[in-house]
Write a protein that holds these residues in place. Structure first.
Motif, mmCIF file in Angstrom:
data_model
loop_
_atom_site.group_PDB
_atom_site.id
_atom_site.type_symbol
_atom_site.label_atom_id
_atom_site.label_comp_id
_atom_site.label_asym_id
_atom_site.label_seq_id
_atom_site.Cartn_x
_atom_site.Cartn_y
_atom_site.Cartn_z
ATOM 1 N N GLU A 429 30.551 36.084 44.917
ATOM 2 C CA GLU A 429 30.804 37.517 45.089
ATOM 3 C C GLU A 429 31.859 37.980 44.088
ATOM 4 N N LYS A 430 31.432 38.761 43.093
ATOM 5 C CA LYS A 430 32.338 39.111 42.001
ATOM 6 C C LYS A 430 33.463 40.037 42.419
ATOM 7 N N TYR A 431 33.328 40.760 43.534
ATOM 8 C CA TYR A 431 34.384 41.669 43.957
ATOM 9 C C TYR A 431 35.307 41.070 45.019
ATOM 10 N N SER A 432 35.098 39.803 45.367
ATOM 11 C CA SER A 432 35.941 39.201 46.393
ATOM 12 C C SER A 432 37.233 38.664 45.789
ATOM 13 N N VAL A 433 38.216 38.448 46.659
ATOM 14 C CA VAL A 433 39.481 37.816 46.294
ATOM 15 C C VAL A 433 39.713 36.686 47.292
ATOM 16 N N PRO A 434 40.662 35.782 47.017
ATOM 17 C CA PRO A 434 40.915 34.696 47.976
ATOM 18 C C PRO A 434 41.173 35.218 49.393
ATOM 19 N N ASN A 435 40.525 34.577 50.341
ATOM 20 C CA ASN A 435 40.604 34.911 51.771
ATOM 21 C C ASN A 435 39.939 36.238 52.142
ATOM 22 N N LEU A 488 42.417 58.563 50.400
ATOM 23 C CA LEU A 488 41.825 57.481 51.191
ATOM 24 C C LEU A 488 42.185 56.131 50.580
ATOM 25 N N TYR A 489 42.488 55.181 51.463
ATOM 26 C CA TYR A 489 42.992 53.873 51.046
ATOM 27 C C TYR A 489 42.135 52.811 51.729
ATOM 28 N N HIS A 490 41.447 51.956 50.940
ATOM 29 C CA HIS A 490 40.580 50.899 51.478
ATOM 30 C C HIS A 490 41.141 49.543 51.068
ATOM 31 N N ALA A 491 41.435 48.675 52.061
ATOM 32 C CA ALA A 491 42.066 47.389 51.751
ATOM 33 C C ALA A 491 41.282 46.231 52.354
ATOM 34 N N ASN A 492 41.424 45.066 51.686
ATOM 35 C CA ASN A 492 40.812 43.812 52.128
ATOM 36 C C ASN A 492 39.286 43.948 52.238
ATOM 37 N N HIS A 493 38.691 43.650 53.390
ATOM 38 C CA HIS A 493 37.229 43.685 53.477
ATOM 39 C C HIS A 493 36.670 45.094 53.319
ATOM 40 N N GLU A 494 37.429 46.092 53.678
ATOM 41 C CA GLU A 494 36.979 47.469 53.462
ATOM 42 C C GLU A 494 36.926 47.779 51.969
ATOM 43 N N ALA A 495 37.859 47.233 51.205
ATOM 44 C CA ALA A 495 37.818 47.411 49.747
ATOM 45 C C ALA A 495 36.616 46.672 49.152
ATOM 46 N N LEU A 496 36.371 45.455 49.638
ATOM 47 C CA LEU A 496 35.212 44.703 49.160
ATOM 48 C C LEU A 496 33.919 45.453 49.466
ATOM 49 N N ASN A 530 41.881 51.817 40.884
ATOM 50 C CA ASN A 530 41.767 50.364 41.101
ATOM 51 C C ASN A 530 40.324 49.892 41.308
ATOM 52 N N ASP A 531 39.381 50.528 40.649
ATOM 53 C CA ASP A 531 37.988 50.090 40.786
ATOM 54 C C ASP A 531 37.833 48.590 40.583
ATOM 55 N N LEU A 532 38.362 48.074 39.483
ATOM 56 C CA LEU A 532 38.152 46.679 39.110
ATOM 57 C C LEU A 532 39.414 45.831 39.183
ATOM 58 N N ASP A 533 40.499 46.406 39.615
ATOM 59 C CA ASP A 533 41.712 45.625 39.864
ATOM 60 C C ASP A 533 41.627 45.110 41.295
ATOM 61 N N LEU A 534 41.015 43.941 41.445
ATOM 62 C CA LEU A 534 40.682 43.449 42.777
ATOM 63 C C LEU A 534 41.901 43.080 43.604
ATOM 64 N N SER A 535 43.052 42.925 42.974
ATOM 65 C CA SER A 535 44.261 42.587 43.716
ATOM 66 C C SER A 535 44.849 43.794 44.435
ATOM 67 N N LYS A 536 44.301 44.974 44.153
ATOM 68 C CA LYS A 536 44.840 46.202 44.752
ATOM 69 C C LYS A 536 43.762 46.899 45.582
#
Length: 673
Positions: A429-435, A488-496, A530-536
């Motif tokens: 999954e290219k848009y995922s981050v660790p955990n 609007l702010y989407h974080a973690n699985h909502e961002a994915l 932060n479209d492609l800055d997956l850490s944010k």
């Protein structure tokens, strides 16, 4: 009195005979079956299985030894056009080498009622297809001819499989009614299978022991003494054995009904699954297979396309050394290696814990299946001096297995053991981050396998809440027109989830859908961060104009505190819930709304603040509201603690949602000063 008793008995006899009058032989379709317009127990049914009979046998083949023969006969009634898909039947079969399976169809026909008579249309050769799904699987498919509303179809198929370890699962319950389903399992004494019945409706089970025998033919070349000539001696031997025949039977099985927030409906469907546990042949030592999870993972680890692939080196080291240069912390190394693998190798869409191309070829070509990619990831993490191991799991679409077996898993990810706990990764999954694993992976538990052969259960449910937060500032005029600004702010699985669904979507199409979803507002000045800055987190900013949400009645203004962001109806409508509610992951949704009221108006009434405590098995909802200096301030916070809510807690969950929805849709009432 006696005559009345006899009449009652006779009537009961007629009813019993009528209920058992259906002929379960192919080719014996009745006028009654063809005349039936709707299903007697489910008028909404588009089709129904009139009967389905299967016999699964372990049989002896002179050339190849024991194999599985599955023979299935079925008769299906089509009531409506929506049931035409049931006139297509596909049976998949394994393609590879000595494990290749064979499927054949016979007695395929469609029956219709024409001028009061039964008309039979047989399947022609152009209605049968043999298709290759991928390098492992093919399927034999039939498309029944002359199907109409009211048709009855029949077919028989036989599956021959040299793989005796994994008989096909059998589903007594489908998403259409099943009038009669019978499964007969015939197993010689040499084989012991683990069996598991799933679902809320139990079949009737009967067991009988039968004396059977197999004839083994052999031939031997011998030389006649003193003459030097040779001849062939033929011989046969009958071997007696005991067979256990188990029959599973259900009648009048209702259709399985989809409910909202269900992980995989097959987990709760009445069905039978089996796997070979042990073999014991005469004069030989018993051989155990999937007796426990440690045995299962040991077997998988030793597969040539798993453990040996994981241990391969010499194809990535030089590239990875450059990536790791200057990195010292565990977190830095994990992030760098994870990003490198996601960039280097693209997923081809195939699941499986066995490598398809092999890690070397996948690295070279840049394409691989799940195992190619995540075993490669694990190897690179180990090279980076991290304690990394593969984790086997079953995806949500594959369901959950309730006993140890090799086919329980269809996927593999990677894990690093750290002082803070496990870090789970899926590089497909290219848009995922660790955990932050893709939703397909979040299926209860996985199994981590270490180098020393030990294993342990891994909880795949995220421990950190995903978040969807919104700050909304509204300016309302005396005509009921709202001009607003949203962040609007989407974080973690909502961002994915957002990135998966919307990054490649055309911006105009996305905004049109967003406007329609939110009561046909008019959106302007849309900016995404932060479209492609997956850490944010993903952040959306926009302004809007809304002319439809506010109501003006008798010079009073009525507006909901959450405007168009509130739910309008409860997604949980059933009185009783049969299956667990699955949200996927814990989540917090928080909306901070500021409404500036128009000049010349004052607040007549506000909804009251409220807290709904669903407990640790559900979550918490808080609604706070106040008024100060011409601005109504609302904070609505919904926390779902438990991503999986069991049926016994369903009434609490339903009430939790109902109260929060009612509160969000209460009206703020403004009156002229």
């Amino acid at each position: 009195m006696k005559s009345k008793f006899l009449l009652t008995v006779f009537t009961a006899f007629i009813v019993v005979c009528s209920s058992n009058a259906q002929d379960f032989r192919l080719g014996k379709v009745s006028l009654q079956e063809l005349k039936e317009k709707v299903h007697p127990n489910d008028s909404s049914a588009v089709a129904a299985v009139l009967f389905e009979k299967a016999e699964n046998k372990v049989v002896f083949n002179q050339e190849t030894g024991f194999e599985i023969e599955l023979r299935v006969k079925a008769r299906i009634k089509i009531y409506k056009k929506g049931g035409y898909d049931w006139a297509n039947k596909a049976v998949r079969y394994y393609l590879v080498n000595s494990s290749r399976e064979k499927v054949s169809f016979s007695d395929v026909a469609t029956y219709n009622l024409v001028d009061g008579k039964i008309e039979k249309t047989k399947l022609k050769s152009d209605g049968e297809f043999d298709e290759v799904i991928n390098k492992y699987w093919g399927q034999k498919k039939i498309v029944l001819p002359n199907v109409k509303e009211g048709s009855v179809i029949e077919y028989e198929y036989v599956l021959h499989s040299p793989s005796i370890g994994n008989p096909r699962d059998w589903y007594f319950q489908l998403d259409i009614p099943v009038n009669y389903s019978e499964y007969i399992n015939s197993i010689p004494e040499y084989f012991v299978y683990n069996t598991n019945l799933k679902g809320f409706i139990s079949p009737k089970v009967t067991v009988e022991k039968l004396n059977k025998s197999i004839r083994i033919d052999s031939k031997e070349r011998v030389t006649a003494p003193g003459f030097g000539t040779t001849r062939t001696n033929f011989s046969s031997e009958d071997i007696a054995y005991s067979e256990t025949r188990t029959t599973y039977l259900v009648e009048n099985m209702p259709a399985i009904k989809e409910e909202s927030f269900v992980n995989n409906i097959r987990n709760y469907t009445t069905s039978l699954e089996q796997e070979l546990s042990m073999t014991q042949f005469p004069n030989s030592v018993p051989k155990k297979y999937s007796t426990n999870w440690d045995a299962v993972v040991k077997t998988i680890y030793e597969y040539e396309d798993f453990g040996p692939e994981l241990n391969k080196t010499g194809y990535f080291e030089e590239d990875l050394k450059q990536i790791l240069q200057g990195l010292n912390s565990v977190e830095e190394k994990i992030a760098a290696v994870f990003t490198f693998v996601k960039t280097k190798v693209k997923w081809n869409g195939y699941h499986g814990y066995s490598c398809e191309e092999g890690v070397r070829k996948a690295y070279k070509t840049g394409v691989g299946n799940v195992a190619d990619i995540n075993l490669m990831l694990t190897a690179m993490l180990r090279f980076s001096e991290l304690n990394a191991n593969p984790v086997l799991l079953s995806t949500r679409s594959n369901g959950i297995s309730f006993f140890p077996n090799r086919t329980a898993f269809n996927y593999v990810i990677s894990a690093v053991e750290t002082d803070q706990g496990l870090v789970l990764m899926d590089a497909t999954e290219k848009y995922s981050v660790p955990n932050v694993l893709p939703l397909r992976d979040l299926n209860w538990f996985g199994r981590l396998i270490r180098k020393d052969g030990s294993s342990e259960e891994v909880n795949l449910i995220p421990k950190v809440n995903s978040k969807e937060l919104a700050t909304v500032n509204l300016d309302m005029d005396d005509k009921g027109v709202i001009n607003g600004k949203v962040r609007l702010y989407h974080a973690n699985h909502e961002a994915l989830r957002f990135r998966q669904n919307h990054i490649v979507t055309n911006k105009d199409s996305y905004l049109e859908a967003l406007e329609n979803k939110n009561n046909n507002i008019e959106i302007n000045d849309y900016v995404r961060e932060n479209d492609l800055d997956l850490s944010k987190p993903i952040i959306e900013n926009y302004t809007f104009k809304d002319t439809k949400t506010v109501e003006i009645i008798n010079n009073k203004i009525y507006v909901s505190p959450m405007i168009f962001f509130s739910l309008k109806e409860n997604p949980f409508k059933q009185e009783v819930r049969e299956y667990p509610v699955d949200f996927g992951y814990p989540i917090q949704e928080k909306y901070s709304v500021n409404i500036k009221i128009p000049e010349g108006y004052e607040v007549e009434s506000l909804p009251k603040s409220m807290t709904v405590d669903g407990g640790e098995n559900i979550g918490m909802y808080k609604f706070l509201i106040g008024y100060n200096n011409g601005v109504v301030q609302i904070v609505s916070t919904s926390d779902i603690y438990a991503p999986i809510v069991t049926p016994e807690h369903y009434p609490i969950l339903k009430d939790f949602f109902q109260k929060s929805i009612e509160k969000q849709n209460e009206k703020i009432i403004l009156k002229k000063i």
